[in-house]
Design a protein around this motif. Structure first.
Motif, mmCIF file in Angstrom:
data_model
loop_
_atom_site.group_PDB
_atom_site.id
_atom_site.type_symbol
_atom_site.label_atom_id
_atom_site.label_comp_id
_atom_site.label_asym_id
_atom_site.label_seq_id
_atom_site.Cartn_x
_atom_site.Cartn_y
_atom_site.Cartn_z
ATOM 1 N N SER A 24 82.874 98.940 66.853
ATOM 2 C CA SER A 24 83.772 98.054 67.600
ATOM 3 C C SER A 24 83.068 97.388 68.775
ATOM 4 O O SER A 24 83.304 96.215 69.084
ATOM 5 N N MET A 92 89.056 99.054 67.688
ATOM 6 C CA MET A 92 89.496 99.715 68.910
ATOM 7 C C MET A 92 90.226 98.715 69.808
ATOM 8 O O MET A 92 89.711 97.639 70.101
ATOM 9 N N GLY A 93 91.431 99.087 70.223
ATOM 10 C CA GLY A 93 92.212 98.230 71.098
ATOM 11 C C GLY A 93 93.065 97.199 70.387
ATOM 12 O O GLY A 93 93.810 96.459 71.033
ATOM 13 N N SER A 94 92.969 97.124 69.054
ATOM 14 C CA SER A 94 93.802 96.166 68.327
ATOM 15 C C SER A 94 95.248 96.650 68.296
ATOM 16 O O SER A 94 95.526 97.849 68.386
ATOM 17 N N TYR A 153 93.940 91.138 68.819
ATOM 18 C CA TYR A 153 92.690 91.685 69.346
ATOM 19 C C TYR A 153 92.612 91.298 70.816
ATOM 20 O O TYR A 153 92.289 90.156 71.164
ATOM 21 N N ARG A 154 92.943 92.244 71.654
ATOM 22 C CA ARG A 154 93.059 91.974 73.081
ATOM 23 C C ARG A 154 91.701 91.679 73.705
ATOM 24 O O ARG A 154 90.700 92.303 73.379
ATOM 25 N N ASN A 197 94.908 107.005 63.468
ATOM 26 C CA ASN A 197 94.653 106.513 64.820
ATOM 27 C C ASN A 197 95.136 107.563 65.822
ATOM 28 O O ASN A 197 96.310 107.952 65.810
ATOM 29 N N MET A 209 94.335 105.617 76.407
ATOM 30 C CA MET A 209 94.461 104.227 75.971
ATOM 31 C C MET A 209 95.563 103.489 76.719
ATOM 32 O O MET A 209 95.904 102.368 76.368
#
Length: 286
Positions: A24, A92-94, A153-154, A197, A209
């Motif tokens: 990622s 990661m973070g999506s 996707y941040r 996850n 997170m």
């Protein structure tokens, strides 16, 4: 020319997740979406696996596959796509923003399924970039099911203007089904879906997170909401769910379902605060 990744069996999701997460950091949205299609042919549903899934989500045991179980089947294809080195956005973070499922006709246990998945329509979002992941299921040459999952996707960037959010009517409210969700729900759904996850399974990871506690899978929410009206669903329909806020577990939720002329307006709310967590619509296909 489209690159086709053909899976010969059901891949190990924990291994693919680990590969996608490990890479990622090096994904920065450059180069555009790859022209890749992930396929798996001749898939036969395991009746025991289906029964376990039905139990966790609240579906009745029957020969017809729930619409969300088809998403369950294509999810390993999606993660395979995300793990490919040419996919530009990090897992990661999506965030899974919306999910639309189209059932063209009842799909029965025992029918061999050809599954496919690809990504399209990368576009700006106020918090990053959103991408549509399209999935299909065929029986022979017949398209029987479609999925459209929109992921955010941040922190990523793409050229273009962020569209203004369209005005919408108030979500369904009033009396409804009260669901007391246990803290083990994420682990139980992970066991039947393969979605491991850790934000759904471990409160420490969820807090790291940015969540106050473990959160339920969005696809559990969609499945449970459809299961609640399962005996009122037509043979062919479109079900759209918008995941507005995290469903924190343990917690108490209220499902509100309003029907008008065969269409449904659904809302999953925090029972105490009334906050809309998931909003859904189901419309028949004539």
């Amino acid at each position: 020319m489209t690159k086709v990744i053909e899976l010969q069996g059901n891949p190990s999701l924990p291994k693919i997740f680990a590969r996608a997460v490990a890479t990622s950091r090096g994904r920065h949205g450059k180069g555009g979406l790859p022209d890749i299609q992930v396929v798996r042919r001749g898939v036969q549903v395991d009746p025991d696996a289906l029964a376990d899934y039905d139990h966790v989500c609240g579906f009745a045991l029957r020969e017809q596959l729930p619409a969300t179980y088809l998403h369950n089947l294509v999810f390993p294809l999606q993660v395979t796509l995300f793990a490919d080195k040419s996919y530009p956005y990090p897992l990661m973070g999506s965030v899974h923003l919306d999910n639309t499922l189209t059932v063209h006709r009842p799909i029965l246990l025992g029918e061999p399924l050809d599954l496919s998945t690809w990504a399209t329509n990368a576009r700006p979002h106020k918090s990053g970039v959103q991408v549509d992941v399209v999935s299909q299921a065929h029986v022979g040459d017949e398209l029987v099911w479609e999925g459209l999952a929109t992921y955010l996707y941040r922190g990523q960037k793409i050229d273009g203007d962020v569209p203004e959010r369209a005005e919408e009517a108030e979500a369904a409210d009033g009396a409804g089904l009260i669901w007391r969700l246990s803290g083990s729900l994420g682990r139980r759904f992970a066991a039947v879906s393969g979605d491991v996850n850790p934000i759904h399974m471990n409160s420490v990871t969820a807090k790291a997170m940015g969540f106050p506690s473990t959160i339920a899978h969005g696809m559990w929410s969609q499945a449970a909401m459809l299961a609640a009206i399962e005996n009122r669903l037509p043979d062919a329909y479109v079900a759209t769910m918008s995941f507005r806020k995290p469903v924190l577990i343990p917690g108490t939720m209220r499902l509100v379902a309003h029907e008008t002329a065969g269409s449904w307006d659904l809302a999953l709310r925090n029972n105490r605060k009334g906050t809309v967590l998931v909003r859904g619509e189901v419309a028949p296909i004539s």
